[in-house]
Design an enzyme around this catalytic site. Structure first.
Site, PDB file in Angstrom:
ATOM      1  N   LYS A 177       0.830  -1.198   0.000  1.00 39.32           N
ATOM      2  CA  LYS A 177       0.000   0.000   0.000  1.00 39.32           C
ATOM      3  C   LYS A 177       0.879   1.269   0.000  1.00 39.32           C
ATOM      4  O   LYS A 177       2.110   1.179   0.204  1.00 39.32           O
ATOM      5  CB  LYS A 177      -0.913  -0.037   1.228  1.00 39.32           C
ATOM      6  CG  LYS A 177      -1.920  -1.219   1.215  1.00 39.32           C
ATOM      7  CD  LYS A 177      -2.835  -1.160   2.437  1.00 39.32           C
ATOM      8  CE  LYS A 177      -3.801  -2.321   2.508  1.00 39.32           C
ATOM      9  NZ  LYS A 177      -4.690  -2.236   3.700  1.00 39.32           N
ATOM     10  N   ARG A 182      -0.524 -15.004   4.504  1.00 34.33           N
ATOM     11  CA  ARG A 182      -1.215 -14.290   5.595  1.00 34.33           C
ATOM     12  C   ARG A 182      -0.520 -14.482   6.943  1.00 34.33           C
ATOM     13  O   ARG A 182      -0.609 -13.629   7.813  1.00 34.33           O
ATOM     14  CB  ARG A 182      -2.701 -14.649   5.606  1.00 34.33           C
ATOM     15  CG  ARG A 182      -3.397 -13.928   4.419  1.00 34.33           C
ATOM     16  CD  ARG A 182      -4.874 -14.090   4.397  1.00 34.33           C
ATOM     17  NE  ARG A 182      -5.572 -13.483   5.492  1.00 34.33           N
ATOM     18  CZ  ARG A 182      -6.115 -12.271   5.501  1.00 34.33           C
ATOM     19  NH1 ARG A 182      -5.982 -11.478   4.454  1.00 34.33           N
ATOM     20  NH2 ARG A 182      -6.796 -11.829   6.536  1.00 34.33           N
ATOM     21  N   THR A 236      -5.284  -7.798  10.602  1.00 36.45           N
ATOM     22  CA  THR A 236      -5.672  -6.479  10.071  1.00 36.45           C
ATOM     23  C   THR A 236      -5.216  -5.308  10.946  1.00 36.45           C
ATOM     24  O   THR A 236      -4.638  -4.337  10.449  1.00 36.45           O
ATOM     25  CB  THR A 236      -7.219  -6.416   9.916  1.00 36.45           C
ATOM     26  OG1 THR A 236      -7.643  -7.556   9.179  1.00 36.45           O
ATOM     27  CG2 THR A 236      -7.659  -5.154   9.212  1.00 36.45           C
ATOM     28  N   ARG A 243       2.743  -6.505   9.146  1.00 32.09           N
ATOM     29  CA  ARG A 243       1.872  -5.473   9.715  1.00 32.09           C
ATOM     30  C   ARG A 243       2.283  -5.125  11.151  1.00 32.09           C
ATOM     31  O   ARG A 243       2.200  -3.971  11.567  1.00 32.09           O
ATOM     32  CB  ARG A 243       0.415  -5.943   9.657  1.00 32.09           C
ATOM     33  CG  ARG A 243      -0.149  -5.919   8.232  1.00 32.09           C
ATOM     34  CD  ARG A 243      -1.466  -6.640   8.127  1.00 32.09           C
ATOM     35  NE  ARG A 243      -2.210  -6.281   6.929  1.00 32.09           N
ATOM     36  CZ  ARG A 243      -3.407  -6.757   6.633  1.00 32.09           C
ATOM     37  NH1 ARG A 243      -4.005  -7.625   7.438  1.00 32.09           N
ATOM     38  NH2 ARG A 243      -4.031  -6.387   5.530  1.00 32.09           N
ATOM     39  N   HIS A 265      -1.918  -5.467   1.645  1.00 29.08           N
ATOM     40  CA  HIS A 265      -3.165  -6.231   1.533  1.00 29.08           C
ATOM     41  C   HIS A 265      -2.797  -7.630   1.052  1.00 29.08           C
ATOM     42  O   HIS A 265      -1.888  -7.782   0.236  1.00 29.08           O
ATOM     43  CB  HIS A 265      -4.100  -5.580   0.497  1.00 29.08           C
ATOM     44  CG  HIS A 265      -5.224  -6.490   0.103  1.00 29.08           C
ATOM     45  ND1 HIS A 265      -6.365  -6.622   0.861  1.00 29.08           N
ATOM     46  CD2 HIS A 265      -5.358  -7.361  -0.939  1.00 29.08           C
ATOM     47  CE1 HIS A 265      -7.166  -7.515   0.303  1.00 29.08           C
ATOM     48  NE2 HIS A 265      -6.576  -7.971  -0.795  1.00 29.08           N
TER      49      HIS A 265
END
Ligand code: ADP
Length: 178
Positions: A11, A102, A108, A119, A137
């Site tokens: 992103k 993932r 998230t 993340r 993402h």
């Protein structure tokens, strides 16, 4: 486990913070194959299509006002209004691809994500907008991977025919070098 594919988007915060190399290196641990890659400046139509279920989900979770606000800010985030108007989009392919990716990207909310996930390491919650600026993402199921890959890529932009494709004669305008 069968071969799968997964769409990854680095992103705008990932690009502006020069994290592209770190992210691709972390993902290379999976030994999966990259079969597509491009830089995109995301317009609202593409952002809305990519996040087609998000508004409804957020309103269900947070109510009309807060849910709509999270949705709007998430669109602005992917369109680059807070960082830079570019994302790097990648398609990974291989066995058990979605789970492997993932695991490395993390959950998230960057504050809940494992500290050594992408993340967890690089994400933050923007204190002004409340957006989870979570850097990447990753498709969360085979169905969403198919929908997302077919939204972001044309068949001839991938090095493998991962979904059935056909040849059609299309007359269209295209930008070429002047
Ligand atoms: P994921 O990106 O992990 O698949 P979602 O599809 O639910 O998660 O959300 C899409 C994006 O919207 C997230 O990656 C994040 O940037 C933003 N987002 C989701 N939920 C929230 C929230 N409660 N507050 C702020 N931003 C959120």
């Amino acid at each position: 486990m069968a071969e799968q594919q997964c769409l990854i988007i680095i992103k705008p915060d990932g690009l502006i913070k020069s994290l592209t190399g770190n992210i691709i290196t972390a993902l290379s641990e999976t030994k999966l194959k990259i079969v597509g890659a491009k830089i995109v400046s995301v317009k609202r139509e593409l952002a809305e299509k990519h996040y087609s279920d998000l508004k409804e989900n957020q309103i269900r979770k947070h109510g009309e006002e807060k849910g709509s606000q999270i949705f709007e800010n998430t669109l602005k985030y992917i369109m680059g209004e807070f960082h830079t108007n570019r994302v790097l989009v990648l398609v990974y392919h291989g066995e058990n691809c979605i789970e492997k990716i993932r695991d490395i990207t993390g959950t998230t909310n960057p504050e809940d994500a494992h500290p050594i996930s992408i993340r967890g390491k690089y994400g933050r919650i923007n204190s002004k907008t409340g957006v989870f600026e979570n850097v990447v993402h990753a498709s969360d199921s085979e169905a969403s991977a198919k929908r997302e890959i077919q939204l972001w890529f044309q068949p001839d932009e991938l090095t493998e025919t991962i979904y059935p494709a056909k040849t059609e004669k299309i007359q269209t305008e295209k930008i070429v070098w002047a």
